[in-house]
Design an enzyme around this catalytic site. Structure first.
Site, mmCIF file in Angstrom:
data_model
loop_
_atom_site.group_PDB
_atom_site.id
_atom_site.type_symbol
_atom_site.label_atom_id
_atom_site.label_comp_id
_atom_site.label_asym_id
_atom_site.label_seq_id
_atom_site.Cartn_x
_atom_site.Cartn_y
_atom_site.Cartn_z
ATOM 1 N N CYS A 159 0.858 -1.182 0.000
ATOM 2 C CA CYS A 159 0.000 0.000 0.000
ATOM 3 C C CYS A 159 0.894 1.231 0.000
ATOM 4 O O CYS A 159 1.277 1.739 1.048
ATOM 5 C CB CYS A 159 -0.911 -0.016 1.232
ATOM 6 S SG CYS A 159 -2.254 1.170 1.163
ATOM 7 N N CYS A 353 -8.248 6.464 -6.723
ATOM 8 C CA CYS A 353 -7.445 6.849 -5.566
ATOM 9 C C CYS A 353 -7.254 8.355 -5.564
ATOM 10 O O CYS A 353 -6.946 8.948 -6.601
ATOM 11 C CB CYS A 353 -6.081 6.149 -5.604
ATOM 12 S SG CYS A 353 -5.036 6.543 -4.168
#
Length: 430
Positions: A159, A353
C-alpha cells in the site's frame, strides 16, 4: 434461518454488513465480529499525524449503528477461525457458529520482520489511528527540534499511496510551521521506480510523482531494501533491477514513518487450504475460498499475485472502491447460494485513488486495477485535496447512517465518467 458472520468492521467489513443485510430475509441472522467498538476512517490518518484532524472527527461507534440495522455485534474480536467446524472462536473463549463466513479483517502489520521498525521501536506508522496519534507527538517534537526525515515503505509492502501522501502532507505541515528549510527529506521505497504503486503505474504516476518530489525537495531511493533502523539511523540497501547490490545507504533521521509489509491476521494465518504462506485468504473469481466454499473474503486480507517481476517484493494494493466491488459481488453470491443457486457475480476490481498532498494532490482511475486496463488515467491539481475532504465527510456520514451507497454517490461517479466503478458483472453459473 441462515447465520452469516462478517469478521472485521473496517472499510470493507462495515459496508459488507450493510449490503449483506439488505440481501437477507427477515429470519436470517447477521453478526459482525470486531476487536473493539470503533470504526475509524484510515485514509485520514495522515492528517491526524500532523494535527489536522482529531481522532474523534474520523471515528464512529459502530455498535449502535449496527443495532439500528438489526445486525448483531461482537466487539470481543476473533481469536481463531475453525472452518472445518463452521465456527469462529472469539477472544473471550466463546464460539460463534456460521453458515457463511465473510473475512474482512484487514492485515496484520509485520513490523517485527525488520529490526527497529514500528511505533514500539524506532519509527512511526499511520496504519492505525493509535499509531497516527503517536506519530503526532513525534511530529510535535520534530517541529521543536528539526532534523532529517525518512518516509516510505519497506520491502513486501502493498500500500504505497499513503506513504507518498504522508511525505507530501508532512512537507506541507512543516512549511506551514516555517521549519521545512531545516528538515531534509528522503523517500525510501522497494518499488522499481517512483509511481509504480504496486500496479506498474497508473497513467503517468511515474512522471507526476517524480516531478512532485523534485518540486517539494524530497530525494528518493527506489529498489530499496530496508535492513534496520537503529540509533536514529536507517540502513537501506539499494539494488539494481536484477537484484544485485548497487549501494548501501545509512540515512540519519529525527523522524521516520515507514509502512510495513502486511500478512494475514493470527485468526486465519496458517490454516491449510484457507490461506497462502503469508496468511492471506485465497479466493476464486467469486470471492470464495475453494477449500471451504462457505467462506468468502474481501479487502486487504485477500491474496492477490504481484503485478510483474521486481527486484524486491512489491505487493498489490487493495483500494477502497476495489474493495467495495468485492463487497457487492460477495453479497450477490451469498444471496444466490441462500436461494439454492450457484455464485455468478464477479467484482470489477476497478480503482479510484485520491492522494492528498496537503494543498493539492494526485488522483488516478484504473479500470480494472490490475493491468491491462480499459481506463488508465491520472491527474494532479488542487481539486484533489478538496475532493478528499469531501469524500471523508461523505463516507463517515454514510457509515453513521448505515448506508452502503447513496444516490448522490452514483450521480457523482456518473458525472466523472466512472459509473461502472463499483458494478459487478454476471456470468453463467457453472
Amino acid at each position: 434461518m441462515a447465520k452469516i458472520v462478517v469478521m472485521g468492521a473496517g472499510l470493507g467489513g462495515i459496508v459488507m454488513a450493510y449490503e449483506m443485510k439488505a440481501k437477507l430475509n427477515r429470519e436470517d441472522e447477521l453478526t459482525v465480529v470486531h476487536l473493539g467498538g470503533t470504526y475509524s476512517f484510515v485514509p485520514s490518518n495522515p492528517w491526524v499525524a500532523v494535527g489536522w484532524r482529531q481522532p474523534s472527527e474520523i471515528t464512529v461507534e459502530v455498535g449502535p449503528v449496527l443495532a439500528r440495522k438489526g445486525i448483531g455485534f461482537r466487539p470481543e474480536g476473533a481469536r481463531r477461525v475453525h472452518p472445518q467446524e463452521n465456527r469462529v472462536e472469539l477472544n473471550d473463549g466463546t464460539f460463534l457458529d456460521y453458515d457463511y463466513l465473510i473475512i474482512a479483517t484487514g492485515p496484520d502489520l509485520a513490523f517485527d520482520e525488520i529490526e527497529g521498525m514500528g511505533p514500539e521501536a524506532g519509527t512511526q506508522s499511520i496504519c492505525q489511528i493509535e499509531h497516527a496519534v503517536q506519530a503526532k507527538a513525534a511530529f510535535d517534537e520534530l517541529v521543536k527540534k528539526p532534523g532529517p526525515v525518512v518516509v516510505g515503505a519497506v520491502q513486501g509492502a502493498s500500500c504505497f499511496g499513503p506513504a507518498y501522501e504522508f511525505a507530501f502532507v508532512l512537507d506541507t505541515a512543516l512549511r506551514r510551521a516555517k521549519k521545512r528549510d531545516q528538515v531534509p527529506m528522503t523517500f525510501v521505497t522497494p518499488e522499481p521506480y517512483i509511481g509504480h504503486l504496486g500496479l506498474d503505474g497508473v497513467g503517468d504516476t511515474k512522471g507526476l510523482l517524480e516531478s512532485a518530489l523534485r518540486e517539494h525537495h524530497i530525494k528518493w531511493i527506489t529498489n530499496a531494501r530496508t535492513v534496520k533502523a537503529e540509533g536514529g539511523t536507517m540502513v537501506v540497501e539499494e539494488l539494481h533491477d536484477d537484484g544485485t547490490l548497487k549501494a548501501t545507504h545509512e540515512l540519519p533521521f529525527t523522524f521516520s514513518m515507514m509502512l510495513p509489509a502486511f500478512r494475514g491476521v493470527p485468526a486465519v494465518h496458517g490454516i491449510e487450504g484457507l490461506t497462502n504462506p503469508r496468511g492471506f485468504i485465497t479466493i476464486d473469481r467469486h470471492q470464495r475460498n475453494e477449500t471451504y466454499p462457505n467462506v468468502f473474503a474481501i479487502g486487504v486480507c485477500v491474496a492477490i499475485p504481484p503485478v510483474g517481476k521486481t527486484a524486491l517484493p512489491v505487493g498489490v494494493p487493495k483500494t477502497g472502491f476495489m474493495i467495495e466491488s468485492m463487497v457487492t459481488a460477495t453479497a450477490e453470491n451469498i444471496s444466490a447460494l441462500l436461494k439454492g443457486q450457484e455464485p455468478h457475480a464477479v467484482a470489477s476490481w476497478n480503482a479510484v485513488c485520491l492522494a492528498d498532498f496537503g494543498d493539492d494532490g494526485i488522483a488516478f482511475i484504473a479500470q480494472p486495477q490490475i493491468p491491462p486496463r480499459n481506463v488508465n488515467w491520472s491527474s494532479q491539481g488542487r481539486w484533489v485535496h478538496a475532493a478528499k475532504i469531501g469524500f471523508e465527510r461523505y463516507f463517515l456520514r454514510k457509515i453513521r447512517q448505515g448506508q452502503s451507497a447513496s444516490f448522490l454517490e452514483n450521480v457523482v461517479l456518473d458525472a466523472l465518467g466512472i459509473k461502472k466503478l463499483k458494478e459487478i458483472h454476471m456470468e453463467a453459473a457453472e
